[in-house]
Design an enzyme around this catalytic site. Sequence first.
Site, mmCIF file in Angstrom:
data_model
loop_
_atom_site.group_PDB
_atom_site.id
_atom_site.type_symbol
_atom_site.label_atom_id
_atom_site.label_comp_id
_atom_site.label_asym_id
_atom_site.label_seq_id
_atom_site.Cartn_x
_atom_site.Cartn_y
_atom_site.Cartn_z
ATOM 1 N N LYS A 101 0.822 -1.213 0.000
ATOM 2 C CA LYS A 101 0.000 0.000 0.000
ATOM 3 C C LYS A 101 0.855 1.262 0.000
ATOM 4 C CE LYS A 101 -2.084 -1.292 3.791
ATOM 5 N NZ LYS A 101 -1.497 -2.639 3.919
ATOM 6 N N PHE A 111 11.486 0.272 7.179
ATOM 7 C CA PHE A 111 12.315 -0.498 8.109
ATOM 8 C C PHE A 111 11.453 -1.274 9.095
ATOM 9 C CE2 PHE A 111 13.631 -0.368 12.554
ATOM 10 C CZ PHE A 111 14.631 -1.309 12.539
ATOM 11 N N ASP A 116 9.465 -6.069 11.853
ATOM 12 C CA ASP A 116 8.267 -6.802 12.266
ATOM 13 C C ASP A 116 8.303 -8.236 11.739
ATOM 14 O OD1 ASP A 116 5.595 -6.691 13.533
ATOM 15 O OD2 ASP A 116 4.896 -7.119 11.499
ATOM 16 N N ASP A 120 8.394 -11.534 14.151
ATOM 17 C CA ASP A 120 7.264 -12.461 14.062
ATOM 18 C C ASP A 120 7.624 -13.774 13.390
ATOM 19 O OD1 ASP A 120 5.774 -10.519 15.254
ATOM 20 O OD2 ASP A 120 4.730 -9.880 13.433
ATOM 21 N N ARG A 125 5.894 -11.388 2.627
ATOM 22 C CA ARG A 125 5.427 -10.010 2.779
ATOM 23 C C ARG A 125 5.145 -9.499 1.369
ATOM 24 N NH1 ARG A 125 3.643 -6.161 6.390
ATOM 25 N NH2 ARG A 125 5.134 -6.948 7.933
ATOM 26 N N ASP A 144 32.552 -3.449 8.815
ATOM 27 C CA ASP A 144 33.587 -4.252 9.452
ATOM 28 C C ASP A 144 33.439 -5.720 9.117
ATOM 29 O OD1 ASP A 144 31.264 -4.330 10.936
ATOM 30 O OD2 ASP A 144 32.257 -4.411 12.874
ATOM 31 N N LYS A 170 31.133 3.766 12.315
ATOM 32 C CA LYS A 170 30.490 2.765 13.168
ATOM 33 C C LYS A 170 30.340 3.271 14.597
ATOM 34 C CE LYS A 170 31.507 -1.736 15.273
ATOM 35 N NZ LYS A 170 32.509 -2.806 15.379
ATOM 36 N N PHE A 209 38.226 6.379 21.379
ATOM 37 C CA PHE A 209 37.427 5.475 22.208
ATOM 38 C C PHE A 209 37.409 4.062 21.631
ATOM 39 C CE2 PHE A 209 33.410 3.390 23.225
ATOM 40 C CZ PHE A 209 33.344 3.517 24.612
ATOM 41 N N ASP A 213 38.884 0.478 22.928
ATOM 42 C CA ASP A 213 38.077 -0.745 23.010
ATOM 43 C C ASP A 213 38.849 -1.940 22.450
ATOM 44 O OD1 ASP A 213 35.692 -0.348 24.333
ATOM 45 O OD2 ASP A 213 34.472 -0.963 22.625
ATOM 46 N N ASP A 214 39.485 -1.739 21.321
ATOM 47 C CA ASP A 214 40.252 -2.816 20.699
ATOM 48 C C ASP A 214 41.424 -3.232 21.590
ATOM 49 O OD1 ASP A 214 38.499 -2.452 18.643
ATOM 50 O OD2 ASP A 214 39.967 -1.758 17.187
#
Length: 322
Positions: A101, A111, A116, A120, A125, A144, A170, A209, A213-214
């Site tokens: 529609k 999205f 959904d 579900d 679809r 990545d 990212k 930052f 983290d790495d």
Amino acid sequence: MLRRPALSLLRFARATFDSSASRGISFFEDTQKSSMAEPSLKKAKMAADYVHDRNAFLSTYDILRDELLEVSILGKPPKLSQDWLRRYVAGVMDYNVPGGKLNRGMALQAFFLVADDIMDGSITRRGQPCWYMQPKTSHGQMLDNITAPIGTVDLSKYTLDNYMRIVTYKTAFYSFYLPIACGMLLGGIRDEAAFKLAEKILVEMGQYFQIQDDYLDCYGEPELIGKIGTDIEDNKCSWLVCTALKKATEAQKEVIASNYGKKEATHVAAIKALFKELDLENDFRAYEAASHEALCKMIEEQDLLPKGVFTSILKKIYKRQK
């Protein structure tokens, strides 16, 4: 401040809301009173002439899709990311948006149909298999993941240029720059120079930052960081492996090729031993000191925005242990 794809989306959304309002639907009744309102008679006429229906949307859709996929806004991304954008992102948009529609498509909400269907466990679809059931969508679709897919080690892709592009889009933009930019907009700031300054400082802070983290993934104490690092096993394009490859001899590169991305403890130990041999921990400490010094200098030398906006964030992440 806004780049061309974002402007096209805003124009389309504005036309949507203006068209709805002309039919008596009270979307953004105070638009004309706000500081963001555009009093242009020409734009007002364009909004009045616009008929928000299926044909109008379909005639606009190709433009929206193409501009969203225009890689020039990302500078010069690696060819592999350009190919991925054209092959997968265009594919998922064409598969999900211009069908049914079009109520959600015209509201830029296709999205939600995908989400959904996944939640579900739906099979079809709009008379075709749900998008998540398509074979192509089972492959990693983040930059990545296409740089370093699990189980495949291609050392040519593990470059610091590729790595910095990944962490910039990212982590740095959405975790550091965008929240502050939103706050600036809500606070009434409209100076483009202020946004460019915030982007420059916060993107570099976000890169720092992620590199932290790495580093912590490999060298952090699990009881402090709250997890056992698995970047080596998961074949991640991390700062450590990219830096290692930049420093490594051909023999050391063979060690990486033979052991990186493998789950067994002996392979992980071999990579960690090589990182120690290459003194990557000291490389990180040197990077951390230089990055902190550069950020402090940028913050101190600017006078467009309150320094505390930046120093409060930097204080929280500098030399963090988790």
